[in-house]
Write an enzyme that holds these catalytic residues in place. Structure first.
Site, PDB file in Angstrom:
ATOM      1  N   GLN A 199       0.836  -1.207   0.000  1.00  0.00           N
ATOM      2  CA  GLN A 199       0.000   0.000   0.000  1.00  0.00           C
ATOM      3  C   GLN A 199       0.873   1.261   0.000  1.00  0.00           C
ATOM      4  O   GLN A 199       0.478   2.310   0.519  1.00  0.00           O
ATOM      5  CB  GLN A 199      -0.949  -0.004   1.198  1.00  0.00           C
ATOM      6  CG  GLN A 199      -2.065  -1.039   1.112  1.00  0.00           C
ATOM      7  CD  GLN A 199      -3.051  -0.767  -0.025  1.00  0.00           C
ATOM      8  OE1 GLN A 199      -2.940   0.211  -0.762  1.00  0.00           O
ATOM      9  NE2 GLN A 199      -4.040  -1.639  -0.180  1.00  0.00           N
ATOM     10  N   SER A 200       2.049   1.173  -0.591  1.00  0.00           N
ATOM     11  CA  SER A 200       2.957   2.312  -0.612  1.00  0.00           C
ATOM     12  C   SER A 200       2.395   3.486  -1.417  1.00  0.00           C
ATOM     13  O   SER A 200       1.990   3.339  -2.571  1.00  0.00           O
ATOM     14  CB  SER A 200       4.285   1.853  -1.221  1.00  0.00           C
ATOM     15  OG  SER A 200       5.007   2.947  -1.735  1.00  0.00           O
ATOM     16  N   ASN A 201       2.398   4.668  -0.784  1.00  0.00           N
ATOM     17  CA  ASN A 201       1.997   5.880  -1.513  1.00  0.00           C
ATOM     18  C   ASN A 201       3.022   6.223  -2.578  1.00  0.00           C
ATOM     19  O   ASN A 201       2.684   6.741  -3.638  1.00  0.00           O
ATOM     20  CB  ASN A 201       1.898   7.071  -0.548  1.00  0.00           C
ATOM     21  CG  ASN A 201       0.819   6.884   0.488  1.00  0.00           C
ATOM     22  OD1 ASN A 201      -0.320   6.587   0.153  1.00  0.00           O
ATOM     23  ND2 ASN A 201       1.168   7.030   1.761  1.00  0.00           N
ATOM     24  N   CYS A 234       4.919   4.128  -4.342  1.00  0.00           N
ATOM     25  CA  CYS A 234       4.729   3.277  -5.526  1.00  0.00           C
ATOM     26  C   CYS A 234       3.562   3.788  -6.371  1.00  0.00           C
ATOM     27  O   CYS A 234       3.679   3.928  -7.591  1.00  0.00           O
ATOM     28  CB  CYS A 234       4.462   1.825  -5.117  1.00  0.00           C
ATOM     29  SG  CYS A 234       5.941   0.945  -4.577  1.00  0.00           S
TER      30      CYS A 234
END
Ligand SMILES: *Cc1c(COP(=O)(O)O)cnc(C)c1O
Length: 392
Positions: free
Chosen positions: A106-108, A110
């Protein structure tokens, strides 16, 4: 996983990356640094506002304002847009047609990288630390939903993969693989885009703050620190401009030792010097604060989740459980328990975004608790006899 899939952009339709390159003009105080970018691309929308933030339970002698870097854009919201302006320009300038980056599922970072890449005509590849290894089991929520919607190439890595020993070598390997299979160049972006090039995002960000009069109006800056590139940029700019604010990085991933080393490596790369001509030390110019994470990067305590709900309800400013929520939680604690940590009483909190992180379900149970202030369902009202009869 299939290896026959197309790995880079086709040569036909779609945006042309070189169309987006803009000449970059550094401020005078940046000119002593090395690796000054020649180009940037425009991803941030306008100058983000600064406003008073009436957080609940701020001690009476403190005043909190907020820099709305959650408003750098919509799908590109948050602090990553600033770094990507320089990273993706560098990629395009080097003739790369793909970008590769890494993060949690859930990386912002990425998500922002993948979307920005698509907008600029670059092919996005994401190395994702995932709790599951079967693509059929990967969630389709929040940031991951957007990654999938824009068709990012996704490579699932074990959740325990380490950035230095496991992920960085795999990114290099993917650069090779793309080169061999397509003959084209790919641009690897390490953890959170916190490289010497990404640093310019928040050197520029500080330039914007100066234009907004921040140096005269505030004593302290607080920013959430995940891969430390944003804090590193603000702290360096604060030093080079002689602005004398105190910059605090509230750490929500890894620890202060890891980040000081990371920042020092970046300062060395750009050859940032102190007034004696020695390489600048992160320890001397940024106050990295441990103890913010709580139960772990991806875990929030119920108290933290409740605070996210309370701040959203009372101020209308949306904060998220993984980044800004933890920082605000800790900020309120420090203002009360260790006010001497702050240089003065006018604090500017940099809102780094993270909105989409709210849509992964982790707040759902907190919101559903009946009988809480947030759960404001009311009974349907019967119309009284005096209600006008509209004869519709
Ligand atoms: C990435 C991120 C941060 C941390 O920024 P770094 O420059 O990586 O330290 C803070 N808040 C949000 C919402 C983020 O996505």
């Amino acid at each position: 996983m299939e290896t026959t899939k197309r790995l880079t952009a086709s040569s036909c339709d779609g945006p042309v990356p070189s169309d987006f390159l803009l000449q970059y003009n550094p401020a005078d105080w940046m000119k002593q640094l090395q690796l000054i970018p020649k180009y940037r691309v425009k991803l941030v929308h306008g100058v983000t506002p600064i406003q008073r933030w009436y957080l609940p339970n701020v001690p009476a002698n403190f005043e909190i304002h907020i820099k709305r870097d959650d408003l750098t854009g919509c799908e590109l919201s948050g602090n990553k847009a600033r770094k990507l302006e320089f990273l993706l320009a560098d990629a395009i300038n080097q003739g790369c047609t793909s970008v590769i980056t890494c993060g949690s599922s859930q990386s912002n970072h990425c998500r922002a990288t993948a979307i920005a890449a698509r907008q600029l005509g670059l092919e996005p590849h994401l190395l994702v630390r995932s709790p599951v290894s079967d693509p059929n089991e990967v969630v389709c929520t929040a940031n991951m939903f957007l990654n999938r919607l824009i068709g990012a190439h996704i490579y699932l890595l074990p959740k325990t993969s380490h950035i230095i020993t496991d992920i960085t070598p795999r990114m290099d390997q993917l650069v090779q693989k793309i080169k061999e299979e397509t003959g084209e160049k790919a641009y690897p972006i390490t953890l959170g885009g916190s490289t010497a090039v990404g640093l310019y995002g928040y050197l520029e960000g500080f330039r914007e703050l100066l234009d907004q009069g921040v140096a005269d109006q505030f004593t302290d800056i607080v920013i959430t620190c995940g891969s430390s590139g944003s804090a590193a940029g603000l702290a360096l700019a604060n030093y080079l401009t002689g602005s004398r604010l105190k910059v605090h990085g509230f750490i929500v991933a890894y620890d202060s030792k890891f980040h000081h080393k990371w920042i020092n490596d970046v300062y060395k790369e750009v050859d940032a010097k102190d007034s004696n001509g020695e390489v600048l030390q992160s320890e001397d110019i940024v106050n990295l604060v441990d103890g913010v994470i709580g139960g772990g990067h991806h875990h929030s305590t119920q108290e933290q989740l409740d605070l996210v709900g309370e701040v959203c309800t009372k101020t209308g400013i949306i904060i998220d459980p993984v980044y800004t929520g933890k920082s605000v939680f800790h900020l309120l604690r420090l203002l009360k328990e260790q006010p001497q940590l702050f240089k003065g009483n006018k604090v500017l909190f940099i809102h780094t975004g993270g909105l989409f992180g709210l849509f992964d379900g982790r707040m759902d149970e907190t919101l559903k608790q009946m009988g809480t202030e947030r759960n404001q369902f009311h009974e349907w009202m019967e119309l009284s006899d005096q209600a006008p009869n509209l004869n519709l």
